[in-house]
Design an enzyme around this catalytic site. Structure first.
Site, PDB file in Angstrom:
ATOM      1  N   GLU A 136      -5.822  -3.229 -12.223  1.00 24.85           N
ATOM      2  CA  GLU A 136      -6.419  -4.483 -12.188  1.00 24.85           C
ATOM      3  C   GLU A 136      -7.503  -4.426 -13.790  1.00 24.85           C
ATOM      4  O   GLU A 136      -8.236  -4.500 -13.704  1.00 24.85           O
ATOM      5  CB  GLU A 136      -7.643  -3.334 -11.377  1.00 24.85           C
ATOM      6  CG  GLU A 136      -7.717  -2.157 -11.134  1.00 24.85           C
ATOM      7  CD  GLU A 136      -9.239  -1.620 -10.173  1.00 24.85           C
ATOM      8  OE1 GLU A 136      -8.487  -0.651  -9.849  1.00 24.85           O
ATOM      9  OE2 GLU A 136     -10.240  -2.443 -10.124  1.00 24.85           O
ATOM     10  N   CYS A 161      -7.582  -0.611  -6.775  1.00 23.96           N
ATOM     11  CA  CYS A 161      -6.694   0.406  -7.069  1.00 23.96           C
ATOM     12  C   CYS A 161      -6.152   0.066  -6.319  1.00 23.96           C
ATOM     13  O   CYS A 161      -5.728   1.611  -5.845  1.00 23.96           O
ATOM     14  CB  CYS A 161      -7.694   1.000  -6.898  1.00 23.96           C
ATOM     15  SG  CYS A 161      -9.865   1.240  -8.081  1.00 23.96           S
ATOM     16  N   HIS A 184      -7.533   8.034  -2.357  1.00 25.07           N
ATOM     17  CA  HIS A 184      -7.978   7.707  -4.100  1.00 25.07           C
ATOM     18  C   HIS A 184      -8.720   8.292  -4.516  1.00 25.07           C
ATOM     19  O   HIS A 184      -9.312   8.100  -3.698  1.00 25.07           O
ATOM     20  CB  HIS A 184      -8.016   6.472  -3.103  1.00 25.07           C
ATOM     21  CG  HIS A 184      -8.513   5.294  -4.426  1.00 25.07           C
ATOM     22  ND1 HIS A 184      -8.128   5.543  -5.645  1.00 25.07           N
ATOM     23  CD2 HIS A 184      -9.889   4.825  -4.708  1.00 25.07           C
ATOM     24  CE1 HIS A 184      -8.785   4.538  -6.635  1.00 25.07           C
ATOM     25  NE2 HIS A 184      -9.964   4.574  -6.271  1.00 25.07           N
TER      26      HIS A 184
HETATM   27  N1  COA Z   1     -26.998  18.069  -9.351  1.00 26.50           N
HETATM   28  C1  COA Z   1     -25.809  18.316  -8.494  1.00 26.50           C
HETATM   29  N2  COA Z   1     -25.556  16.279  -7.622  1.00 26.50           N
HETATM   30  C2  COA Z   1     -26.649  15.832  -8.572  1.00 26.50           C
HETATM   31  C3  COA Z   1     -27.774  15.745  -9.640  1.00 26.50           C
HETATM   32  C4  COA Z   1     -27.841  16.726 -10.304  1.00 26.50           C
HETATM   33  N3  COA Z   1     -28.822  17.872 -10.960  1.00 26.50           N
HETATM   34  N4  COA Z   1     -28.078  14.661  -9.241  1.00 26.50           N
HETATM   35  C5  COA Z   1     -27.926  13.619  -8.705  1.00 26.50           C
HETATM   36  N5  COA Z   1     -26.439  14.629  -7.879  1.00 26.50           N
HETATM   37  C6  COA Z   1     -25.382  14.024  -7.112  1.00 26.50           C
HETATM   38  C7  COA Z   1     -26.463  12.943  -5.656  1.00 26.50           C
HETATM   39  O1  COA Z   1     -27.168  13.656  -4.928  1.00 26.50           O
HETATM   40  C8  COA Z   1     -25.380  12.580  -5.616  1.00 26.50           C
HETATM   41  O2  COA Z   1     -24.095  13.184  -4.337  1.00 26.50           O
HETATM   42  P1  COA Z   1     -24.072  12.406  -3.136  1.00 26.50           P
HETATM   43  O3  COA Z   1     -23.252  11.345  -3.443  1.00 26.50           O
HETATM   44  O4  COA Z   1     -23.014  12.998  -2.325  1.00 26.50           O
HETATM   45  O5  COA Z   1     -25.086  11.994  -2.578  1.00 26.50           O
HETATM   46  C9  COA Z   1     -24.163  12.037  -7.138  1.00 26.50           C
HETATM   47  O6  COA Z   1     -24.936  13.066  -7.000  1.00 26.50           O
HETATM   48  C10 COA Z   1     -24.196  10.686  -7.868  1.00 26.50           C
HETATM   49  O7  COA Z   1     -25.796  10.302  -7.431  1.00 26.50           O
HETATM   50  P2  COA Z   1     -26.264   9.168  -7.642  1.00 26.50           P
HETATM   51  O8  COA Z   1     -27.869   8.876  -7.703  1.00 26.50           O
HETATM   52  O9  COA Z   1     -26.800   8.913  -5.771  1.00 26.50           O
HETATM   53  O10 COA Z   1     -25.516   7.913  -7.825  1.00 26.50           O
HETATM   54  P3  COA Z   1     -25.543   6.949  -9.299  1.00 26.50           P
HETATM   55  O11 COA Z   1     -26.783   5.948  -8.803  1.00 26.50           O
HETATM   56  O12 COA Z   1     -25.628   8.497 -11.028  1.00 26.50           O
HETATM   57  O13 COA Z   1     -24.448   6.273  -8.854  1.00 26.50           O
HETATM   58  C11 COA Z   1     -21.821   5.839  -8.833  1.00 26.50           C
HETATM   59  C12 COA Z   1     -22.922   6.980  -8.449  1.00 26.50           C
HETATM   60  C13 COA Z   1     -20.380   7.160  -8.140  1.00 26.50           C
HETATM   61  C14 COA Z   1     -21.945   5.026  -7.332  1.00 26.50           C
HETATM   62  C15 COA Z   1     -21.153   5.422  -9.664  1.00 26.50           C
HETATM   63  O14 COA Z   1     -21.114   6.374 -10.547  1.00 26.50           O
HETATM   64  C16 COA Z   1     -20.698   4.148  -9.157  1.00 26.50           C
HETATM   65  O15 COA Z   1     -20.780   3.490  -9.077  1.00 26.50           O
HETATM   66  N6  COA Z   1     -19.822   4.357  -9.970  1.00 26.50           N
HETATM   67  C17 COA Z   1     -17.956   3.570 -10.397  1.00 26.50           C
HETATM   68  C18 COA Z   1     -18.272   2.399  -8.873  1.00 26.50           C
HETATM   69  C19 COA Z   1     -17.185   3.764  -7.752  1.00 26.50           C
HETATM   70  O16 COA Z   1     -16.521   4.460  -8.947  1.00 26.50           O
HETATM   71  N7  COA Z   1     -16.751   3.103  -6.741  1.00 26.50           N
HETATM   72  C20 COA Z   1     -15.977   3.531  -6.050  1.00 26.50           C
HETATM   73  C21 COA Z   1     -15.048   2.276  -6.270  1.00 26.50           C
HETATM   74  S1  COA Z   1     -13.347   3.326  -4.716  1.00 26.50           S
END
Ligand code: COA
Length: 385
Positions: free
Chosen positions: A84, A116, A234
């Site tokens: 991709e 993916c 995945h």
């Molecule tokens: N210690 C431990 N865990 C912590 C933390 C800390 N200090 N602070 C936050 N976290 C955890 C949150 O509780 C959350 O856990 P959960 O998912 O089990 O609820 C996790 O970390 C992620 O934090 P959050 O603030 O909810 O997410 P984000 O806004 O940073 O976004 C993604 C995370 C993955 C959505 C982002 O990185 C993204 O958009 N990635 C690309 C898209 C992707 O890969 N999508 C999947 C396609 S298949």
């Protein structure tokens, strides 16, 4: 699911990722984030850093080069690149790889795109091709650069690399089942317009949809977790896999053995990050390389945003452990870069415009490199390591 057709599957497998990585704890510090969020909340430790001389073509060619010794030019009928992060909107990246590797001309060569899921689309197409052409070999390459942008929410889930698989009858590693369960629906969770190399994602929505698609195809499959020696997911980031395992535990009983094998399956992804099309197969390699040899059926869940989810199974072939690449050695040989160096590498990207461009030789790695773009044509070269 129908019983295994038994005798077509992954005969050989290899993997490549470039020679640089970033420690995500240092990235967290630079971004003013608690490192636990990245290591526990997202589930990553290290992230592959991809110089602009490496792309889906060079990494795919590097992975596939390790399989050349097993390719019989008389039997090879199909070469597929699932990606991709393709380098051209028209020409298949697989043709550049075909040229770099000196593969025979009497083969079908193509690129498959569905986020993916493209690697799985390639693998299952290869399986069907070999079923229709007894004795044939098919080369499937999944290769990607996962790139979201500096200081974005997705930054911690970047990565890159490639997995190549040779598919044939009487495979030495994994015999694929004849059937699978699949669900496809157009949704807008993740996309990349043709004028940018940075993915657009509705990250949380994407995560929810991944789990919905998984529950749907698992439910439709008739599979029981007890029938599986391991379930592979995945892995855009390893916490996503952990969420999927938790969803499975809501649907079915998940044994301690399945949980332990899940941990083995995410070890490499924790060190490389997202490989998009190759992530599921890096998980397969991680499981097989990190666990004592075992036997039984594996269930594999592939998800491509946009979106397609497919669940398929395969049976491990006795003695498979003798045919695995040394992925740990490849990962251990990488050089750690600082956040500042990573940012410089990130900014030095092939332009999305018509101007000529030269890649930085200081970051040449692997057997193949993109040396630059001249007159809007990408220039690839083999290099002596
Ligand atoms: N210690 C431990 N865990 C912590 C933390 C800390 N200090 N602070 C936050 N976290 C955890 C949150 O509780 C959350 O856990 P959960 O998912 O089990 O609820 C996790 O970390 C992620 O934090 P959050 O603030 O909810 O997410 P984000 O806004 O940073 O976004 C993604 C995370 C993955 C959505 C982002 O990185 C993204 O958009 N990635 C690309 C898209 C992707 O890969 N999508 C999947 C396609 S298949």
């Amino acid at each position: 699911m129908k019983p295994s057709r038994g005798n077509i599957g992954i005969d050989r497998i290899s993997m490549y990722t470039p020679a640089y990585y970033l420690d995500v704890r240092e990235l967290a510090e630079a971004r003013g984030v608690d490192p636990d969020k990245y290591t526990i909340g997202i589930g990553q430790d290290e992230q592959a850093v991809i110089p602009s001389s490496q792309d889906a073509v060079t990494m795919g060619a590097a992975a596939a080069a390790d399989l050349l010794a097993y390719i019989d030019p008389e039997r090879l009928g199909l070469v597929i690149l699932g990606t991709e992060s393709g380098v051209d909107a028209s020409k298949a990246g697989a043709l550049y790889i075909h040229e770099l590797l000196g593969l025979p001309h009497t083969v079908r060569v193509m690129e498959i795109k569905e986020a993916c899921y493209g690697g799985t689309a390639g693998l299952l197409t290869a399986r069907d091709y070999v079923a229709a052409h007894p004795g044939a070999q098919a080369l499937v390459i999944a290769s990607d650069v996962a790139r979201y942008g500096l200081a974005t929410g997705g930054e911690v889930t970047q990565g890159g690399g490639a997995v190549a698989m040779l598919v044939s009858e009487n495979p030495r590693i994994l015999a694929l089942s004849a059937d699978s369960t699949v669900y496809s629906e157009s949704i807008q969770d993740f996309w990349r317009p043709v004028y940018t190399d940075e993915a657009q994602a509705r990250g949380k929505y994407s995560t929810e949809q991944y789990l919905e698609f998984f529950a749907r195809v698992w439910g439709a499959s008739g599979l029981s977790a007890a029938d599986c020696a391991a379930v592979l997911f995945h892995l855009p980031y390893t916490k996503m896999g952990a969420k999927a395992l938790a969803r499975l535990a809501e649907l079915d009983a998940v044994s301690d053995e399945l949980r332990a094998r899940f941990q083995s399956s995410i070890a490499f992804s924790r060190r490389v990050g997202n490989l998009y099309t190759a992530s599921l197969y890096l998980g397969l390699l991680s499981l097989l390389c990190s666990s004592p040899a075992f036997e039984g059926q594996l269930a594999l869940f592939s998800y491509g945003s946009g979106a397609v989810g497919e669940l398929f199974t395969g049976r491990l072939v006795e003695g498979y452990e003798k045919f695995l690449p040394d992925v740990n050695a490849l990962l251990d040989a990488r050089r750690k870069v600082s956040v500042g160096e990573y940012e410089n590498i990130f900014r030095d990207a092939v332009p999305y415009g018509p101007e000529d461009y030269a890649t930085n030789p200081d970051y040449y790695c692997g057997p193949f490199v993109l040396t630059g773009v001249v007159g809007m044509e990408r220039q690839y070269a083999r290099r002596e390591e």
